[in-house]
Design a protein around this motif. Sequence first.
Motif, PDB file in Angstrom:
ATOM      1  N   GLY A  60      29.332  35.201  -0.715  1.00  0.00           N
ATOM      2  CA  GLY A  60      29.094  33.831  -0.773  1.00  0.00           C
ATOM      3  C   GLY A  60      28.310  33.683   0.621  1.00  0.00           C
ATOM      4  N   SER A  61      27.717  32.312   0.848  1.00  0.00           N
ATOM      5  CA  SER A  61      26.966  31.846   1.509  1.00  0.00           C
ATOM      6  C   SER A  61      27.173  30.510   2.052  1.00  0.00           C
ATOM      7  CB  SER A  61      25.401  32.141   1.323  1.00  0.00           C
ATOM      8  OG  SER A  61      24.802  31.362   0.352  1.00  0.00           O
ATOM      9  N   GLU A  62      27.159  30.177   3.202  1.00  0.00           N
ATOM     10  CA  GLU A  62      26.874  28.590   3.803  1.00  0.00           C
ATOM     11  C   GLU A  62      25.408  28.285   4.413  1.00  0.00           C
ATOM     12  OE1 GLU A  62      29.449  25.542   6.601  1.00  0.00           O
ATOM     13  OE2 GLU A  62      29.680  27.783   6.697  1.00  0.00           O
ATOM     14  N   ASP A  63      24.940  27.243   3.947  1.00  0.00           N
ATOM     15  CA  ASP A  63      23.776  26.936   4.540  1.00  0.00           C
ATOM     16  C   ASP A  63      24.116  26.099   5.872  1.00  0.00           C
ATOM     17  OD1 ASP A  63      21.369  25.884   5.374  1.00  0.00           O
ATOM     18  OD2 ASP A  63      20.820  24.855   3.526  1.00  0.00           O
ATOM     19  N   LEU A  68      19.207  28.863   8.766  1.00  0.00           N
ATOM     20  CA  LEU A  68      20.137  29.885   9.153  1.00  0.00           C
ATOM     21  C   LEU A  68      21.271  29.913   8.022  1.00  0.00           C
ATOM     22  CD1 LEU A  68      20.887  31.814  11.320  1.00  0.00           C
ATOM     23  CD2 LEU A  68      22.343  30.048  12.583  1.00  0.00           C
ATOM     24  N   LYS A  69      21.773  30.912   7.538  1.00  0.00           N
ATOM     25  CA  LYS A  69      22.849  31.049   6.544  1.00  0.00           C
ATOM     26  C   LYS A  69      23.989  31.967   7.243  1.00  0.00           C
ATOM     27  CE  LYS A  69      20.435  30.167   2.345  1.00  0.00           C
ATOM     28  NZ  LYS A  69      19.952  30.548   1.014  1.00  0.00           N
ATOM     29  N   VAL A 100      25.061  36.840   9.216  1.00  0.00           N
ATOM     30  CA  VAL A 100      24.066  35.708   9.362  1.00  0.00           C
ATOM     31  C   VAL A 100      22.706  36.050   9.012  1.00  0.00           C
ATOM     32  CG1 VAL A 100      25.560  34.165  10.905  1.00  0.00           C
ATOM     33  CG2 VAL A 100      23.723  35.572  11.586  1.00  0.00           C
ATOM     34  N   SER A 101      21.983  35.185   8.331  1.00  0.00           N
ATOM     35  CA  SER A 101      20.513  35.464   7.814  1.00  0.00           C
ATOM     36  C   SER A 101      19.470  34.302   8.341  1.00  0.00           C
ATOM     37  CB  SER A 101      20.403  35.927   6.537  1.00  0.00           C
ATOM     38  OG  SER A 101      20.861  34.685   5.601  1.00  0.00           O
ATOM     39  N   SER A 102      18.295  34.628   8.225  1.00  0.00           N
ATOM     40  CA  SER A 102      17.508  33.597   8.574  1.00  0.00           C
ATOM     41  C   SER A 102      15.950  34.288   8.516  1.00  0.00           C
ATOM     42  CB  SER A 102      17.474  33.088  10.057  1.00  0.00           C
ATOM     43  OG  SER A 102      17.014  34.159  11.051  1.00  0.00           O
ATOM     44  N   GLY A 103      15.128  33.579   8.670  1.00  0.00           N
ATOM     45  CA  GLY A 103      13.640  34.239   8.606  1.00  0.00           C
ATOM     46  C   GLY A 103      13.370  35.268   9.398  1.00  0.00           C
ATOM     47  N   TYR A 104      14.343  35.321  10.466  1.00  0.00           N
ATOM     48  CA  TYR A 104      13.874  36.639  11.263  1.00  0.00           C
ATOM     49  C   TYR A 104      14.673  37.729  10.922  1.00  0.00           C
ATOM     50  CZ  TYR A 104      12.069  32.765  14.443  1.00  0.00           C
ATOM     51  OH  TYR A 104      11.160  31.801  14.660  1.00  0.00           O
TER      52      TYR A 104
END
Length: 344
Positions: A60-63, A68-69, A100-104
């Motif tokens: 799963g994921s949460e915005d 940032l997720k 956590v994930s992002s454009g970076y």
Amino acid sequence: MKKSLIALAVLAASGAAMAQSSVTLYGIVDAGIAFEDNGTDSVTRMDTGNLNGSRWGLKGSEDLGGGLKAIFTLEAGFNPDTGAQADSTSFFNRQSFVGVSSGYGTVKFGRQMNPVYATASTWDSFGDALAGDSSHLFSYNGSRTNNMVSYNYAASGFYGELQYGLGEVAGNNDIQDEESAGRTAAMFVGYKAGPFDVVLTHQNIHNGTDTTPYDTATKMTLLGGNYDFGMVKLFAAYAVEETESGILGNKRDQNDAHIGLSAPVGKAGTVMVSYIKKTDDLKADADAEQFAIGYIHKLSKRTALYTSYAQVSNDSAASYKAGKLATPAGNDSKLFNIGVRHSF
């Protein structure tokens, strides 16, 4: 009253957009019949996870906003022939992480795939599966690492990941010390553009419980990739493993080479072949080779039939196996299987 309802609906919609979340239940059930012969004994049995490991999982994921997720994956293996857990000591034995994930990039904490296993589909024509599984001769050093911190990033065709597995030995787990007991430092970096995909992996495992001269360290470096010519996709890899021990300076050097191909058969089929050579530079007459052929036929997007055959030929001091039966030194090991995989 009507305006109030509209305002509430807009507020609810904006709140959902700010904190969207999702959870997915997924899985694979894979089982079939296998026949194995180690040159001395033979057996016919039901095998599981031939094409893909049988499993069920939650991801799963949460915005969190701003790109940032929060993400998580919990994945448990099982044996459909008996209904038992694949690992009786670990429930979520396949993957278990949060991050956590992002454009970076993406940062993850928990049990995750090691670099050789994570990139197998890039350089192995069988994709670490069926009777042609490259791990029969290639030194994967396991498939996953516990207590791992990883950072993954991909952009403009380049992709890569840095990994560190904490040894968690009290008094001897300094993250800056390469001899920290039980620790794993690993990485992979690759480039994919059009029909070309290449990856370099490295893994350094310190196996000791402390820093005495009797500790061991295992280093594994692999370069591999594939090129899709359209009608045929060519795979190749070369790996070097070095194991060092403080006991009398003992060490082991092994080299593994793989070449293989896959090709479509009609609209639903794929045929794979591969040849693997293992060379032991320190132990005499301990080399081995494997030849394999396999076929996958997709009945739908979720269901496939498969069959494969592999033969491992051992030198007089080698005892590698194509399946589960322990193979006496110098014997050939043969494995044939047929089965079905369904994903949900």
